[in-house]
Enzyme design. Structure first.
Site, PDB file in Angstrom:
ATOM      1  N   THR A 348      -2.420  -3.173  17.679  1.00  0.00           N
ATOM      2  CA  THR A 348      -1.160  -3.631  17.112  1.00  0.00           C
ATOM      3  C   THR A 348      -0.425  -2.405  16.603  1.00  0.00           C
ATOM      4  O   THR A 348      -1.059  -1.426  16.206  1.00  0.00           O
ATOM      5  CB  THR A 348      -1.443  -4.593  15.939  1.00  0.00           C
ATOM      6  OG1 THR A 348      -2.295  -5.625  16.387  1.00  0.00           O
ATOM      7  CG2 THR A 348      -0.180  -5.181  15.372  1.00  0.00           C
ATOM      8  N   GLU A 388      -8.872 -13.978  23.177  1.00  0.00           N
ATOM      9  CA  GLU A 388      -9.268 -13.647  21.808  1.00  0.00           C
ATOM     10  C   GLU A 388      -9.811 -14.912  21.142  1.00  0.00           C
ATOM     11  O   GLU A 388      -9.057 -15.842  20.859  1.00  0.00           O
ATOM     12  CB  GLU A 388      -8.061 -13.130  21.018  1.00  0.00           C
ATOM     13  CG  GLU A 388      -7.396 -11.907  21.625  1.00  0.00           C
ATOM     14  CD  GLU A 388      -8.125 -10.629  21.268  1.00  0.00           C
ATOM     15  OE1 GLU A 388      -9.144 -10.714  20.541  1.00  0.00           O
ATOM     16  OE2 GLU A 388      -7.690  -9.560  21.709  1.00  0.00           O
ATOM     17  N   SER A 429      -6.082  -5.586  12.823  1.00  0.00           N
ATOM     18  CA  SER A 429      -6.829  -6.828  12.706  1.00  0.00           C
ATOM     19  C   SER A 429      -6.774  -7.327  11.268  1.00  0.00           C
ATOM     20  O   SER A 429      -5.749  -7.216  10.603  1.00  0.00           O
ATOM     21  CB  SER A 429      -8.263  -6.602  13.190  1.00  0.00           C
ATOM     22  OG  SER A 429      -9.021  -7.778  13.228  1.00  0.00           O
TER      23      SER A 429
END
EC number: 2.3.2.2
Length: 526
Positions: A348, A388, A429
């Site tokens: 990310t 995921e 995360s």
């Protein structure tokens, strides 16, 4: 000063800088930087993913959240679905996840960025795409942090010949830090987007390429999925923390509400009187994180409205109950057991921008770890969000068609006297919550300048383990072990602890800091 920008790579930040110098505002610069990140940070994000943004417009005197995260597709699941497991070596641990066409959720990035351009930008989308197109053609240099990610995701980038060719040199060796790589196929697709406009990705030539690829290779995305995708404009969550107002995204962000909850717990603890990252300080942070995970099901359970969801987690009665629990734990009572949650997407990145007028944008994007292929006939990679496990807690492919997946991403805003004073966000995360929390607390509780607030060592507590980043004295680690914590010592600063790219107003002017853990860069644009 024309503005400030912080991003996950110097090349990404430079794209935003270019647009600010050309007269663009914060939205223009952020959009250009996000498109550039698909090339400069391609192991962290790509055009086939999703994102969240928090946006403030001076003329409208309003802050709002743009939700352009990914949706569950509606295609029929058949035995021919391309959905297969790969193992990534994080050393010393290994991690299994799923990739392939059947791992791709309906992307929202192009729709979201186009809406931001239409509603908040001042320059044409075609202009905002120019830096990214040039970078894709001329090449970008891989940073050391991205090489680190690339190495443990190598099985994904070797999964199909097309993506392997994209990330390997002619002699077959892998792209290395300090070396340039070009993305000519993606440059052509960005050119198409510039000429055709955003409909090219939902109904036009790029959409047709994605749909043909999905149909040919066992994917789930349909024509209606792309054509009917909707971005959402949401009211942010607002809390006060020691007389500072903070704004976070609500669902589909799980992270926003949870960071807000942790801060409200910590408001009853006088952190400013503690030694920074001393035993007492780390214990308070760890126990607040533990209690946040215990309260997390309250936030994630279904609700009739967002106000109901926010009220049951952040309402005074619930906050007071958990503050009492925190106080008893810090007074010596044994803490309760912490529930375990699945690992969440780690790859990310975030961009923060403020312009000279005071407009601001914080935007966080991801494509998971990438789905391991290139759309036939294009240079486009896609997300693997359906691979995921944490995003589909009831099992793979069980969400209803059109359902918006959830994400931990949480672009965040601090206001003082109604004016923006800090914009930040992080990758990482579940650890992004701790990264944002500690940057905010370092500024508010300890009065630190932004550079120090971002780059001092961090801690993270989860799954019963207290992680201490390099730079925290060994004596403190031992003191925490004496309190009963299982401590994992890290030798240095590490991207495991997030990547907080932030801008802040201090000493009468704006500053920008990109987190070195993830190769970040900050630029103050004169």
């Amino acid at each position: 000063m024309k503005g400030v920008i912080a991003a996950g790579d110097a090349q990404t930040a430079a794209a935003g800088e270019e647009i600010l110098k050309r007269g663009g505002n914060a939205a223009d610069a952020a959009i250009a930087a996000v498109f550039a990140s698909f090339i400069a940070e391609s192991v962290m994000t790509n055009i086939g993913g999703g994102g969240l943004a928090i946006v403030g417009d001076v003329e409208r005197d309003k802050a709002e959240v743009y939700d352009f995260f990914v949706d569950m597709p509606s295609g029929e699941i058949t035995p021919k679905i391309d959905f297969h497991e790969v193992t990534s070596d994080y050393s010393p641990a290994q991690d299994s996840l799923y990739i392939g066409r059947g791992s791709v959720a309906v992307p929202g990035l192009v729709a979201g960025l186009s809406a931001l351009a239409d509603e908040h930008g001042t320059l044409p989308l075609k202009t905002l795409l120019e830096p990214a197109i040039r970078m894709a053609r001329e090449g970008v240099t891989l940073s050391a942090p991205q090489e680190y990610v690339f190495e443990f995701l190598l099985p994904i980038y070797e999964d199909t010949p097309e993506i392997n060719a994209m990330y390997k040199k002619r002699d077959g060796s892998a792209w290395c830090a300090g070396e340039k790589n070009t993305f000519p196929g993606l440059a052509e697709n960005l050119d198409q987007l510039a000429e055709e406009g955003p409909l090219s990705f939902s109904q036009g030539s790029i959409a047709r390429a994605i749909l043909a690829d999905q149909k040919a290779h066992g994917g789930l995305i349909t024509e209606s999925d792309l054509a009917n995708y909707k971005i959402r404009r949401l009211e942010p969550i607002r809390i006060s923390y020691h007389e500072t107002e903070l704004l976070f995204p609500a669902m589909p962000s799980t992270g926003g509400g949870l960071i807000a909850f942790t801060l409200k717990l910590l408001e009853s603890v006088d952190l400013a009187q503690m030694a920074h990252l001393g035993v007492d300080h780390i214990q308070a942070l760890a126990e607040a994180m533990r209690l946040t995970n215990i309260a997390r099901p309250l936030w994630e359970a279904s609700a009739s409205s967002e106000q109901e969801r926010i009220g049951r987690l952040l309402g005074d009665k619930n906050i007071q109950l958990y503050r009492q629990k925190l106080d008893t734990i810090l007074s010596g009572e044994s803490p309760p057991s912490e529930p375990l949650f699945p690992r969440e997407p780690d790859h990310t990145t975030h961009i923060s921008v403020v312009d000279e007028a005071g407009n601001f944008v914080g935007v966080t994007t991801t494509a998971g770890e990438s789905a391991g292929f290139v759309v036939d006939g294009t240079g486009i990679c896609m997300n693997n969000m359906l691979g995921e496990a944490d995003l589909e807690p009831q099992g793979f492919h069980t969400l209803a068609p059109g359902a918006r997946l959830t994400t931990m991403m949480s672009p965040t805003l601090l206001l003082q006297d109604g004016k923006p004073r800090m914009v930040l966000g992080s990758g990482g995360s579940s650890r992004l919550r701790a990264a944002i929390l500690q940057a905010v607390s370092n500024v508010i509780d300890f009065g630190m300048p932004l550079e120090k607030a971002v780059h001092l060592p961090r801690m993270y507590f989860g799954a019963g383990i207290l992680h201490l980043e390099g730079g925290i004295p060994e004596k403190r680690a031992q003191g925490l072990e004496e309190l009963g914590y299982k401590v994992n010592r890290w030798p240095d600063l590490n991207m495991y602890f997030g990547g907080t790219h932030a801008v802040a107003f201090e000493n009468g002017h704006w500053v920008a800091v990109g987190d070195r853990r993830r190769g970040g860069a900050g630029i103050e644009v004169e």
